[in-house]
Structures are given as C-alpha cells and as structure tokens.
Design an enzyme around this catalytic site. Structure first.
Site, PDB file in Angstrom:
ATOM      1  N   GLU A 319       0.805  -1.227   0.000  1.00  0.00           N
ATOM      2  CA  GLU A 319       0.000   0.000   0.000  1.00  0.00           C
ATOM      3  C   GLU A 319       0.835   1.273   0.000  1.00  0.00           C
ATOM      4  O   GLU A 319       0.710   2.113   0.892  1.00  0.00           O
ATOM      5  CB  GLU A 319      -0.935  -0.028   1.214  1.00  0.00           C
ATOM      6  CG  GLU A 319      -1.882  -1.210   1.180  1.00  0.00           C
ATOM      7  CD  GLU A 319      -2.765  -1.305   2.413  1.00  0.00           C
ATOM      8  OE1 GLU A 319      -3.980  -1.413   2.236  1.00  0.00           O
ATOM      9  OE2 GLU A 319      -2.239  -1.270   3.539  1.00  0.00           O
TER      10      GLU A 319
HETATM   11  C1  TNX Z   1      -4.970  -4.153   4.191  1.00  0.00           C
HETATM   12  S1  TNX Z   1      -3.635  -5.764   2.155  1.00  0.00           S
HETATM   13  C2  TNX Z   1      -3.724  -4.167   4.759  1.00  0.00           C
HETATM   14  C3  TNX Z   1      -3.575  -3.896   6.182  1.00  0.00           C
HETATM   15  C4  TNX Z   1      -4.876  -3.566   6.837  1.00  0.00           C
HETATM   16  C5  TNX Z   1      -5.973  -4.441   6.275  1.00  0.00           C
HETATM   17  C6  TNX Z   1      -7.312  -4.212   6.922  1.00  0.00           C
HETATM   18  C7  TNX Z   1      -2.427  -5.391   3.121  1.00  0.00           C
HETATM   19  C8  TNX Z   1      -1.175  -6.009   2.823  1.00  0.00           C
HETATM   20  N1  TNX Z   1      -2.567  -4.518   4.121  1.00  0.00           N
HETATM   21  O1  TNX Z   1      -2.644  -2.868   6.388  1.00  0.00           O
HETATM   22  O2  TNX Z   1      -4.731  -3.778   8.202  1.00  0.00           O
HETATM   23  O3  TNX Z   1      -6.088  -4.193   4.916  1.00  0.00           O
HETATM   24  O4  TNX Z   1      -8.247  -5.152   6.449  1.00  0.00           O
END
Ligand code: TNX
Length: 500
Positions: A319
């Site tokens: 992200e």
């Molecule tokens: C996505 S997908 C995240 C996390 C969050 C989560 C909450 C990914 C690698 N990271 O940072 O906690 O969604 O559902």
C-alpha cells in the site's frame, strides 16, 4: 424353558451391572480436520486402559513430547507392560515426504513417518481421535480401528497476526501456536510493525520499542516483545513444527518508527508523532536519504534474522505509491539475501527486480499474478475475500472490516481453491487488528475459520469438496475447541442450533 429364560435375564442383569463400569466413550469418532488423504475404518474398537506402553524410536522429541502431553491430559500414564502399545517409528517411505505419516489402530497404535514432523502430525491426528477431556467416572477411552495415510498438499499453511495495530501477549501467541499445531498449520507470520506500533526490541535502535511500542490503534493494546521473549517463542513454536515468519513492514506503514526516530522521515515532513488512526500509506522512510534509511533497514533486519531462524523474512511493501518504491524493495530484499535469507513481499513488490526465490504474498483477489509468475516468483495466497479474517464471520458483524467483502463466512473460506493462482507454496489467513483489541475478539475472528484454512492447505485441491461433511467433523470437534479454551464464533449456521 422358564428356567432358561430366567437364567438369560439374570445373566443379562449381571452383565448390565458390570458394563456401566466400562461404558464406552467414543471420543470424536473419526472426525479429523484437516481431513486425511486416505482413511479406512474397520469394525471394532481399541479400549485404552489407564496405562499404555510407549515404544518410540529415538530422535523424535517433538512427537514424543506431544504424545506424552496428550496422554497426560487424559490421565493415561505410561508403564512398561501395559496391555496397549503405542509405537512411534521412523520409516523410509518417500511418498510420506517431510510431513506425512501413517496411523494404524487395531490391537495397538502405530505411528509411522520419515520425520519427527510427520510423527508429530500423527500424534495430532491421534489427539483428534481421542476425547478432549478425561472420560467421566470409570468410563474407558475407546478408539476406532482405523488406518490413515496422510500428506499435506501445501507446505505453507499459515496464520498471520497483526500485533502492530493492537498487541497480543506472548501467552496468547503460545496458545495460538498450540491451536495451530492441532490443525497442522505450520507458519505463524507476525506483522510486527506498522504505523500504529513497533512491537520488537531492536538493540541498535532502542527507541523503536520504547517509543514505537507505546502506541496502538485507538482502543488497541500497546506493548512490545523483548528479544529474549521472541527467542523463547521461536523455540516454543519450533517444538510444535511452526515456523515464525517475522514481518517488518517497509518502506511505508512506518509511522511508529518515525515517531521514535524522526530522521527516518524526509525533512519537510511535519507529522512526526505517534499515530492511532486507521489511514494507511501517509508516511514513508525518506527515499531521498539513503544514507539514513538503508543502515536502519540493515541493522533492523540483521537483528531480526538473528532472532528468527526462518528461511524467509517478510519486508512488507504494501500500500504505497512512490517513484523510488521498486528500487527500495529491490535493495531491502537484497539486504535480506545478504543475511542468507529469502524475502517475502506483498504483491505490490512484484514491480521490483528481486531474486526469483522472493515469495510474493497475494492479498487482492483480482491481482494479475502472471507477470511475476513469469519471472519465476511463487505465491503465498491470502486473497482478502477468502482469508482476511478481520472481515466478519457474517455480513454486518460489528467491529469488522468490509472493504474487501461484506462478510467472509466459514463456507467461503472452506471453498477456496488454491489452484486459481499457480504456482503457490500455500495459503495464509490474515488477522488485521484495527478492530480486534482483545484475546477474545481475536479468537472470535480466527476460529473456527482457521480450521477451514487448515483444510484448504492440507487437502488435495483436486478432490471433490464436501462442506456438509466438513461441518459435521467441525461439530464433532467442538469439545476440543472448548478444551483449548477458544472463544470461537458460535453462530448456529456453524455449530447447528443445538446448545453446547
Ligand atoms: C490491508 S492488504 C492491509 C492492512 C490492513 C488491512 C485491513 C495489506 C497487505 N494490508 O494494512 O490492516 O487491509 O483489512
């Protein structure tokens, strides 16, 4: 005639008077999760006395310890000349691989495998065949006459816990490892750092734990693990054939580290304090300060590698949008390789030029895996609409995420087919903790869905699925969930309408 009838009645009465003393307790029948690859149940039962004799080949300490613990829980003691023999044998049988086993129960119990791991899993299967708690009164323990040959489909059978947004105590992690082992899960991925908290002591940067460990998501638990605690945890897990895979999330999801060492951020950044919100991707290790951030990354990963013997170290990479992102991931993965380890990166990291033995962890069901697969990478499958356990057990469950899907019910987890994303090393279910702030809440999100994850990881993906059959086995194992003190989600669609 009348006399004979009387005799029959009297002898039946005598028998009836004797039988209650040895009333059969059939434990859980043959309800096993994950379902074994091949199982034949024969007529008849083995009755265990109060004592058994164990014949164990040397060199299988983990299986032996697990067997002793299982017998001890049931009040069965070991003696030299008991009527029932339990044998643990190492055999050469390539078909069993590193983790497979055979279990045979007739007049005795025979466990066979090529490795301690295989024997350990044979013991876990035996535990599922045994009652969860000692039988009441004088009742005996009986086991079905059964022959099982069992091997897993995937070597990566994972559970990931986000201890960064909200801390989980060591005692919880140990209980979780025990529960994982019961279902033959073998990778515990710890998401140790994120914006809201830094949970691992790093001696070269002590403020990471002191300052970064003191924050948490709003309403969550702060805290950190000392290196001594983590080494102890690693050993505890290893004895249960669970590898702990540590994740240091880089280069974003890093606010807790920045709050401890603001120089890691670019000079124009003003939000340098601890963070307890829910947004992601708002701060990053300053890519324009390589002389600051790479020594930091190397020092942290060096200490992480010294604590965790895992072949793989996870460097996050999720992200974030930044022009220097791909370059960063390549360099951080290179540092992991310099330490003699292999890297894991979330799927976004596939844009980076890393060694083909870098594992990619998929989270987005729609992700196009083909380009990275063509470069030789393999996948850990955590598609959010099946395996993000911070999403509800049912649509609309309070304090759950919905961004990926409104509800990830048990049957959906069970139905995932890993063949959709080849080549996969296995599957892993993720529990993120923005809304999971207590041990009981963690239990509620994890269980029983992790039992379905274990089934997906172990079963032959080409074999027909049978969700009603899975539910039947799950319900039969409910006393085991209770004996392990799991605060599982208890919806009637899972457990049936019958009361406990
Ligand atoms: C996505 S997908 C995240 C996390 C969050 C989560 C909450 C990914 C690698 N990271 O940072 O906690 O969604 O559902």
């Amino acid at each position: 005639m009348a006399l004979r009838a009387l005799l029959v009645i009297v002898s039946m009465a005598v028998l009836a008077a004797c039988v209650p003393a040895r009333r059969a307790v059939t434990g859980n029948g043959v309800a096993i999760i994950p379902a074994p690859r091949a199982m034949t149940v024969a007529p008849g039962q083995l009755t265990l006395g109060d004592t058994v004799t164990v014949h164990a080949d040397a060199g299988n300490p983990d299986a032996r310890r697990a067997l002793d613990a299982a017998l001890g829980t049931l009040g069965v003691t070991e003696a030299a000349q008991a009527p029932t023999v339990i044998a643990l044998h190492r055999i050469d049988d390539a078909a069993l691989g590193d983790e497979g086993y055979r279990l045979h129960i007739d007049t005795g119990i025979t466990l066979e495998a090529q490795t301690d791991a295989g024997l350990f899993y044979a013991v876990e299967t035996l535990r599922q065949l045994l009652p969860a708690t000692p039988p009441a009164g004088q009742a005996a323990i009986t086991l079905p006459h059964v022959t099982i040959t069992d091997v897993p489909a995937y070597r990566w059978r994972g559970s990931s816990l986000d201890v960064a947004r909200s801390f989980l105590p060591v005692a919880y992690l140990k209980a979780h490892i025990d529960r994982m082992a019961f279902f033959k899960l073998n990778r515990l991925h710890l998401h140790l750092t994120d914006d809201q908290g830094w949970r691992i002591e790093i001696k070269a940067y002590p403020r990471l734990a002191e300052v970064g460990g003191a924050s948490a998501v709003k309403g969550g638990r702060p805290g950190f693990y000392t290196q001594a605690e983590l080494r102890d945890l690693v050993a505890y897990a290893a004895a249960r054939h669970v590898t702990i895979v540590p994740e240091i999330d880089l280069p974003s999801h890093i606010q807790a580290a920045i709050s401890a060492y603001p120089e890691l951020a670019c000079n124009d950044v003003t939000n340098l304090g601890p963070y307890d919100g829910l947004e992601v991707g708002f701060n990053i290790l300053c890519q324009q300060k390589p002389e600051v951030i790479y020594p930091f990354v190397r020092a942290v990963l060096t200490e992480v590698a010294a604590i965790f013997p895992s072949t793989y170290l996870h460097i996050g990479g999720d992200e974030i949008k930044n022009p220097l992102y791909a370059d960063f991931v390549a360099r951080a993965a290179g540092i992991v390789n310099d330490l003699g380890r292999k890297a894991i990166v979330w799927e976004e990291g596939s844009v980076a030029d890393t060694r083909p033995d870098t594992l990619l962890q998929l989270w987005n069901d729609q992700y196009d895996t083909a380009p990275a697969t063509a470069k030789g990478h393999r996948w850990i499958l955590s598609p959010c609409s099946y395996f993000y356990l911070d999403h509800g057990n049912y649509a609309g469950q309070p304090n759950t995420q919905t961004w990926c899907r409104n509800g990830v019910p048990l049957d959906r987890v069970y139905r995932f087919d890993p063949r959709r994303f080849p080549p996969a090393v296995g599957v892993e279910a993720a529990l993120w903790s923005e809304f999971v702030h207590t041990d009981a809440a963690a239990d509620n999100r994890l269980w029983p869905r992790l039992a379905a994850v274990a089934e997906v990881a172990w079963r032959d993906p080409a074999a027909p699925q049978d969700y009603p059959g899975f539910l039947h086995r799950l319900r039969a194992l409910r006393p085991q969930f209770d004996a392990m003190h799991i605060h599982y989600y208890d919806g009637a669609e899972v457990w049936g309408s019958a009361a406990k």
